[in-house]
Scaffold this motif. Structure first.
Motif, PDB file in Angstrom:
ATOM      1  N   VAL A  13      -2.410   4.634  -4.546  1.00  0.00           N
ATOM      2  CA  VAL A  13      -2.780   3.443  -3.787  1.00  0.00           C
ATOM      3  C   VAL A  13      -1.651   3.128  -2.816  1.00  0.00           C
ATOM      4  CG1 VAL A  13      -3.335   0.995  -3.878  1.00  0.00           C
ATOM      5  CG2 VAL A  13      -4.151   2.531  -5.685  1.00  0.00           C
ATOM      6  N   GLN A  14      -2.023   2.866  -1.571  1.00  0.00           N
ATOM      7  CA  GLN A  14      -1.037   2.490  -0.562  1.00  0.00           C
ATOM      8  C   GLN A  14      -1.512   1.261   0.181  1.00  0.00           C
ATOM      9  OE1 GLN A  14      -0.417   6.060   1.851  1.00  0.00           O
ATOM     10  NE2 GLN A  14       1.440   6.510   0.697  1.00  0.00           N
ATOM     11  N   LEU A  15      -0.575   0.379   0.475  1.00  0.00           N
ATOM     12  CA  LEU A  15      -0.845  -0.797   1.271  1.00  0.00           C
ATOM     13  C   LEU A  15       0.019  -0.722   2.526  1.00  0.00           C
ATOM     14  CD1 LEU A  15      -1.407  -1.690  -1.808  1.00  0.00           C
ATOM     15  CD2 LEU A  15      -1.241  -4.007  -0.909  1.00  0.00           C
ATOM     16  N   GLN A  16      -0.577  -1.019   3.649  1.00  0.00           N
ATOM     17  CA  GLN A  16       0.156  -1.015   4.906  1.00  0.00           C
ATOM     18  C   GLN A  16      -0.052  -2.348   5.600  1.00  0.00           C
ATOM     19  OE1 GLN A  16      -0.922   2.054   7.681  1.00  0.00           O
ATOM     20  NE2 GLN A  16       0.797   1.626   9.041  1.00  0.00           N
ATOM     21  N   ALA A  17       1.038  -3.051   5.810  1.00  0.00           N
ATOM     22  CA  ALA A  17       0.999  -4.332   6.501  1.00  0.00           C
ATOM     23  C   ALA A  17       1.394  -4.126   7.950  1.00  0.00           C
ATOM     24  CB  ALA A  17       1.939  -5.324   5.837  1.00  0.00           C
ATOM     25  N   PHE A  18       0.648  -4.705   8.850  1.00  0.00           N
ATOM     26  CA  PHE A  18       0.996  -4.626  10.263  1.00  0.00           C
ATOM     27  C   PHE A  18       0.468  -5.854  10.988  1.00  0.00           C
ATOM     28  CE2 PHE A  18      -3.240  -3.324  11.624  1.00  0.00           C
ATOM     29  CZ  PHE A  18      -3.761  -2.715  10.495  1.00  0.00           C
ATOM     30  N   GLY A  19       0.889  -5.989  12.224  1.00  0.00           N
ATOM     31  CA  GLY A  19       0.454  -7.130  13.032  1.00  0.00           C
ATOM     32  C   GLY A  19       1.560  -8.120  13.338  1.00  0.00           C
TER      33      GLY A  19
ATOM     34  N   SER B 109       0.087 -18.122  17.492  1.00  0.00           N
ATOM     35  CA  SER B 109      -0.659 -17.510  16.398  1.00  0.00           C
ATOM     36  C   SER B 109      -0.393 -16.017  16.323  1.00  0.00           C
ATOM     37  CB  SER B 109      -2.165 -17.729  16.590  1.00  0.00           C
ATOM     38  OG  SER B 109      -2.498 -19.090  16.585  1.00  0.00           O
ATOM     39  N   LEU B 110      -0.523 -15.494  15.126  1.00  0.00           N
ATOM     40  CA  LEU B 110      -0.508 -14.063  14.871  1.00  0.00           C
ATOM     41  C   LEU B 110      -1.483 -13.784  13.734  1.00  0.00           C
ATOM     42  CD1 LEU B 110       3.301 -13.115  14.865  1.00  0.00           C
ATOM     43  CD2 LEU B 110       1.615 -12.380  16.546  1.00  0.00           C
ATOM     44  N   ARG B 111      -2.032 -12.581  13.718  1.00  0.00           N
ATOM     45  CA  ARG B 111      -2.856 -12.177  12.593  1.00  0.00           C
ATOM     46  C   ARG B 111      -2.272 -10.918  11.978  1.00  0.00           C
ATOM     47  NH1 ARG B 111      -9.177 -10.268  12.149  1.00  0.00           N
ATOM     48  NH2 ARG B 111      -8.327  -8.382  13.127  1.00  0.00           N
ATOM     49  N   LEU B 112      -1.942 -11.014  10.715  1.00  0.00           N
ATOM     50  CA  LEU B 112      -1.443  -9.864   9.969  1.00  0.00           C
ATOM     51  C   LEU B 112      -2.597  -9.183   9.257  1.00  0.00           C
ATOM     52  CD1 LEU B 112       1.780 -11.333   8.329  1.00  0.00           C
ATOM     53  CD2 LEU B 112       1.484 -10.334  10.606  1.00  0.00           C
ATOM     54  N   SER B 113      -2.485  -7.872   9.140  1.00  0.00           N
ATOM     55  CA  SER B 113      -3.486  -7.082   8.420  1.00  0.00           C
ATOM     56  C   SER B 113      -2.817  -6.314   7.294  1.00  0.00           C
ATOM     57  CB  SER B 113      -4.180  -6.090   9.356  1.00  0.00           C
ATOM     58  OG  SER B 113      -4.845  -6.750  10.413  1.00  0.00           O
ATOM     59  N   CYS B 114      -3.517  -6.189   6.183  1.00  0.00           N
ATOM     60  CA  CYS B 114      -3.054  -5.383   5.048  1.00  0.00           C
ATOM     61  C   CYS B 114      -4.150  -4.360   4.768  1.00  0.00           C
ATOM     62  CB  CYS B 114      -2.801  -6.257   3.836  1.00  0.00           C
ATOM     63  SG  CYS B 114      -2.269  -5.342   2.356  1.00  0.00           S
ATOM     64  N   ALA B 115      -3.905  -3.129   5.162  1.00  0.00           N
ATOM     65  CA  ALA B 115      -4.883  -2.070   4.963  1.00  0.00           C
ATOM     66  C   ALA B 115      -4.587  -1.345   3.660  1.00  0.00           C
ATOM     67  CB  ALA B 115      -4.847  -1.093   6.132  1.00  0.00           C
ATOM     68  N   VAL B 116      -5.619  -1.207   2.832  1.00  0.00           N
ATOM     69  CA  VAL B 116      -5.472  -0.584   1.525  1.00  0.00           C
ATOM     70  C   VAL B 116      -6.127   0.785   1.545  1.00  0.00           C
ATOM     71  CG1 VAL B 116      -5.949  -0.785  -0.941  1.00  0.00           C
ATOM     72  CG2 VAL B 116      -5.497  -2.840   0.418  1.00  0.00           C
ATOM     73  N   SER B 117      -5.423   1.789   1.084  1.00  0.00           N
ATOM     74  CA  SER B 117      -5.987   3.131   0.979  1.00  0.00           C
ATOM     75  C   SER B 117      -5.740   3.671  -0.427  1.00  0.00           C
ATOM     76  CB  SER B 117      -5.369   4.061   2.023  1.00  0.00           C
ATOM     77  OG  SER B 117      -3.975   4.167   1.834  1.00  0.00           O
ATOM     78  N   GLY B 118      -6.563   4.610  -0.832  1.00  0.00           N
ATOM     79  CA  GLY B 118      -6.413   5.203  -2.151  1.00  0.00           C
ATOM     80  C   GLY B 118      -7.242   4.542  -3.215  1.00  0.00           C
ATOM     81  N   CYS B 119      -7.893   3.440  -2.848  1.00  0.00           N
ATOM     82  CA  CYS B 119      -8.815   2.799  -3.771  1.00  0.00           C
ATOM     83  C   CYS B 119      -9.736   1.918  -2.930  1.00  0.00           C
ATOM     84  CB  CYS B 119      -8.102   1.975  -4.833  1.00  0.00           C
ATOM     85  SG  CYS B 119      -7.429   0.413  -4.256  1.00  0.00           S
ATOM     86  N   THR B 120     -10.858   1.600  -3.508  1.00  0.00           N
ATOM     87  CA  THR B 120     -11.754   0.680  -2.822  1.00  0.00           C
ATOM     88  C   THR B 120     -11.470  -0.728  -3.330  1.00  0.00           C
ATOM     89  OG1 THR B 120     -13.443   1.064  -4.496  1.00  0.00           O
ATOM     90  CG2 THR B 120     -13.556   2.388  -2.486  1.00  0.00           C
TER      91      THR B 120
END
Length: 126
Positions: A1-7, A16-27
């Motif tokens: 499982v990997q989490l990637q934060a960006f934004g 304003s800013l919007r951060l995203s946390c993309a999750v891979s390796g699991c649903t």
């Protein structure tokens, strides 16, 4: 499982800013995802959390009313919309995931988080 934060990036006070946390390796099925931040010389603090069951959310007092956490399970992504930014919001922001079985506390304690992403820097300055 990997989490990637960006934004992250530079924003002016009140911006304003919007951060995203993309999750891979699991649903994203049953999970809790939290956003945390750490400013220089300060401890890491939990900012906002979302739990998939019931859609429960939590906000720290310092961001309540300004930040909004949301999810898009189809994209395996959790977002943090940050409005009315203040200089004191400047920090490295991290996302982390807690999977079942959960502990008894809500929100989860730092050591209960199972996976962490790398940080993304948010700077609020004029």
């Amino acid at each position: 499982v990997q989490l990637q934060a960006f934004g992250g990036g530079l924003a002016q006070p009140g911006g304003s800013l919007r951060l995203s946390c993309a999750v891979s390796g699991c649903t994203l099925d049953e999970y809790t995802i939290g956003w945390f931040r750490q400013a220089p010389g300060k401890e890491r603090e939990g900012v906002s959390y979302i739990r998939s069951s019931h859609g429960s959310t939590y906000y720290s007092d310092s961001v309540k009313g300004r930040f909004t956490i949301s999810r898009d399970n189809g994209k395996n992504t959790v977002y943090l919309q940050m409005n009315s930014l203040k200089p004191e919001d400047t920090a490295v922001y991290y996302c982390a995931m807690d999977l079942p079985p959960y502990g008894s506390s809500w929100p989860p304690r730092l050591w209960e988080l199972d996976y962490w992403g790398q940080g993304t820097l948010v700077t609020v300055s004029s």
